[in-house]
Enzyme design. Structure first.
Site, mmCIF file in Angstrom:
data_model
loop_
_atom_site.group_PDB
_atom_site.id
_atom_site.type_symbol
_atom_site.label_atom_id
_atom_site.label_comp_id
_atom_site.label_asym_id
_atom_site.label_seq_id
_atom_site.Cartn_x
_atom_site.Cartn_y
_atom_site.Cartn_z
ATOM 1 N N PHE A 143 31.433 -6.351 35.612
ATOM 2 C CA PHE A 143 31.262 -5.198 34.715
ATOM 3 C C PHE A 143 30.276 -5.580 33.624
ATOM 4 O O PHE A 143 30.464 -6.566 32.928
ATOM 5 C CB PHE A 143 32.601 -4.766 34.084
ATOM 6 C CG PHE A 143 32.452 -3.499 33.292
ATOM 7 C CD1 PHE A 143 32.437 -2.268 33.936
ATOM 8 C CD2 PHE A 143 32.269 -3.525 31.915
ATOM 9 C CE1 PHE A 143 32.253 -1.082 33.227
ATOM 10 C CE2 PHE A 143 32.082 -2.346 31.196
ATOM 11 C CZ PHE A 143 32.085 -1.132 31.860
ATOM 12 N N ASP A 228 26.922 -13.160 30.615
ATOM 13 C CA ASP A 228 27.523 -12.057 29.854
ATOM 14 C C ASP A 228 28.829 -12.568 29.247
ATOM 15 O O ASP A 228 29.833 -12.715 29.945
ATOM 16 C CB ASP A 228 27.763 -10.877 30.805
ATOM 17 C CG ASP A 228 28.420 -9.687 30.115
ATOM 18 O OD1 ASP A 228 29.076 -9.889 29.082
ATOM 19 O OD2 ASP A 228 28.301 -8.561 30.639
ATOM 20 N N LYS A 257 31.816 -7.066 21.589
ATOM 21 C CA LYS A 257 33.258 -6.971 21.333
ATOM 22 C C LYS A 257 33.749 -7.650 20.039
ATOM 23 O O LYS A 257 33.846 -7.010 19.010
ATOM 24 C CB LYS A 257 34.034 -7.468 22.550
ATOM 25 C CG LYS A 257 33.931 -6.486 23.741
ATOM 26 C CD LYS A 257 34.890 -6.860 24.832
ATOM 27 C CE LYS A 257 34.794 -5.960 26.054
ATOM 28 N NZ LYS A 257 35.463 -4.680 25.913
HETATM 29 C C1 LIG Z 1 31.762 -8.417 30.388
HETATM 30 C C2 LIG Z 1 31.411 -7.091 29.771
HETATM 31 N N1 LIG Z 1 30.125 -6.751 29.672
HETATM 32 C C3 LIG Z 1 29.755 -5.587 29.115
HETATM 33 C C4 LIG Z 1 30.685 -4.684 28.641
HETATM 34 C C5 LIG Z 1 30.235 -3.395 28.043
HETATM 35 O O1 LIG Z 1 30.450 -3.390 26.667
HETATM 36 P P1 LIG Z 1 30.445 -2.009 25.850
HETATM 37 O O2 LIG Z 1 31.638 -1.232 26.324
HETATM 38 O O3 LIG Z 1 30.552 -2.434 24.418
HETATM 39 O O4 LIG Z 1 29.183 -1.319 26.150
HETATM 40 C C6 LIG Z 1 32.048 -5.012 28.728
HETATM 41 C C7 LIG Z 1 33.078 -4.071 28.278
HETATM 42 O O5 LIG Z 1 34.220 -4.117 28.661
HETATM 43 C C8 LIG Z 1 32.420 -6.239 29.312
HETATM 44 O O6 LIG Z 1 33.702 -6.604 29.433
#
Ligand SMILES: Cc1ncc(COP(=O)(O)O)c(C=O)c1O
Length: 405
Positions: A143, A228, A257
């Site tokens: 994700f 990420d 986050k």
């Molecule tokens: C690993 C990872 N990358 C990217 C995102 C996307 O972040 P945002 O919801 O702040 O756009 C998330 C959100 O859960 C995530 O867990």
């Protein structure tokens, strides 16, 4: 006269005025203190989710509240056409933590407002730095966000399907499978893009050595490695960043986050050589890196450092895991530090989530058979014990219902 004050929120049907991108809510929270949340009926809940790894310092952390309050009355926003006092300092601190907390890593930072935007910046940076080698390889089950590009990087075909055509230049490989990645490496691949632990996919921890092998492959084929750390970063998994456990040196790291403890802020860090591909006008954001969000980030980072967040997450994670092992119906416990998934003996996790809520505990059903726990790193051992008791009860009640049905 105030129009907004005349609208009583109890009389407003959210379903009528909000887009239906989320399922109807089971509870409305109005207040949070430390590890606790309170709903609009005054009920108290232990928060074992932290807004999905966001309020890592607990709710209403004093240092963060003071920093935001001071900043909002001084200066909330100036356009990025001008400098501000906090951006460079915050970037330096992030670079220090990327370096493990003792030495500067020597990279540069772009500030965004969310995780998806941090990743969007990473993808654009690959295109600018690698030129025609623009293909990004990410993992099935991953994700990375909801913008069109980060959605395509996200390895979940069911989420792609309604939004075709998605931007070109993305391909997917099985997570934790180095040999499959090897087959897809070619002269078009500009970057490999991975979570060090797949959070949204159910807290999947790859084998030790996997990321190291991926890094070697990236070096061999002259591709960038993007990690990420949006969910895993800033202490949660027992290191400042989860990639540090594998002793690798990614070219790009994305963070969001926990960075603002609830204030929307994300960032993309890159090695200087890579970052230097961006020239004025290549990328930007109205709100990204504004003083108000940065004041929260700076206070959060200070507080995480004072807390020795990685050490704390590791110690509390061990306590949490050992208590969870005593629960009947738990088949497996996955994760690191305070990023944990509890696998149960059937597909009734949503029922557990509901029973937990009824019994004053906030968790997340991350898979039909798995509950995700991400309590604040400020949680006490007693609060962990209490939360596990509530989870135990929720699993029992949910299981009874499944058996009766
Ligand atoms: C690993 C990872 N990358 C990217 C995102 C996307 O972040 P945002 O919801 O702040 O756009 C998330 C959100 O859960 C995530 O867990």
């Amino acid at each position: 006269m105030s129009i907004s004050r005349d609208i009583n929120s109890d009389d407003v049907d959210d379903n009528e005025y909000l887009m239906h991108t989320y399922k109807p809510w089971d509870v409305t929270f109005v207040r949070g203190v430390g590890s606790y949340l309170y709903d609009d009926n005054g009920n108290e809940y232990l928060d074992f989710l932290s807004g999905i790894a966001v309020t890592t310092l607990g709710h209403a952390n004093k240092r963060v509240v003071d920093a935001i309050t001071n900043q909002v009355s001084r200066l909330s926003h100036v356009s990025n056409l001008f400098g501000n006092e906090l951006a460079g300092k915050t970037a330096k601190l992030i670079d220090l933590l990327i370096g493990g907390g003792k030495v500067q890593a020597g990279g540069q930072v772009f500030f965004a407002n969310s995780g998806a935007e941090a990743n969007e910046c990473a993808i654009k940076l690959v295109r600018k730095f690698m030129l025609d080698r623009f293909v990004v390889l990410s993992a099935w089950g991953s994700f990375h966000g909801r913008t069109l590009a980060t959605l395509h990087a996200t390895g979940q075909p069911e989420k792609h399907e309604p939004f075709q055509p998605l931007p070109d230049g993305f391909n997917h490989v099985s997570y934790n499978d180095y040999s499959e990645l090897l087959k897809l490496m070619n002269g078009k691949v500009g970057a490999v893009f991975l979570e060090p632990i797949q959070g949204e996919n159910g807290v999947i921890v790859p084998d030790r050595g996997y990321l190291k092998e991926v890094e070697k492959l990236c070096r061999k084929y002259d591709a960038l490695l993007i990690v990420d750390e949006i969910q895993t970063g800033l202490g949660r998994t027992g290191s400042w960043f989860s990639f540090q456990d594998e002793d690798i040196s990614p070219d790009i790291v994305t963070i969001a986050k926990a960075l603002g403890n609830g204030m929307p802020i994300g960032c993309c860090w890159a090695k200087k050589e890579v970052a230097s591909a961006f020239k004025p006008g290549d990328h930007g954001s109205t709100f990204g890196g504004q003083p108000l969000a940065l004041s929260a980030a700076l206070a959060t980072l200070d507080e995480l450092i004072a807390l020795e967040a990685p050490k704390r997450a590791k110690e509390l994670g061990e306590i949490l895991k050992s208590k969870l092992q005593e629960i009947d119906g738990v088949k497996a416990i996955r994760g690191k530090g305070l990023l944990i998934a509890v696998e149960i003996d059937g597909d009734y996790a949503n029922n557990v989530y509901k029973k937990a809520l009824e019994n004053g505990l906030v968790v997340n059903a991350v898979r039909p058979n798995a509950i995700r726990l991400e309590p604040p790193l400020t949680i006490s051992a007693d609060e962990i014990e209490e939360g596990v008791k509530r989870l135990d009860l929720a699993i029992k009640l949910a299981h009874e219902e499944v058996v009766v049905a």
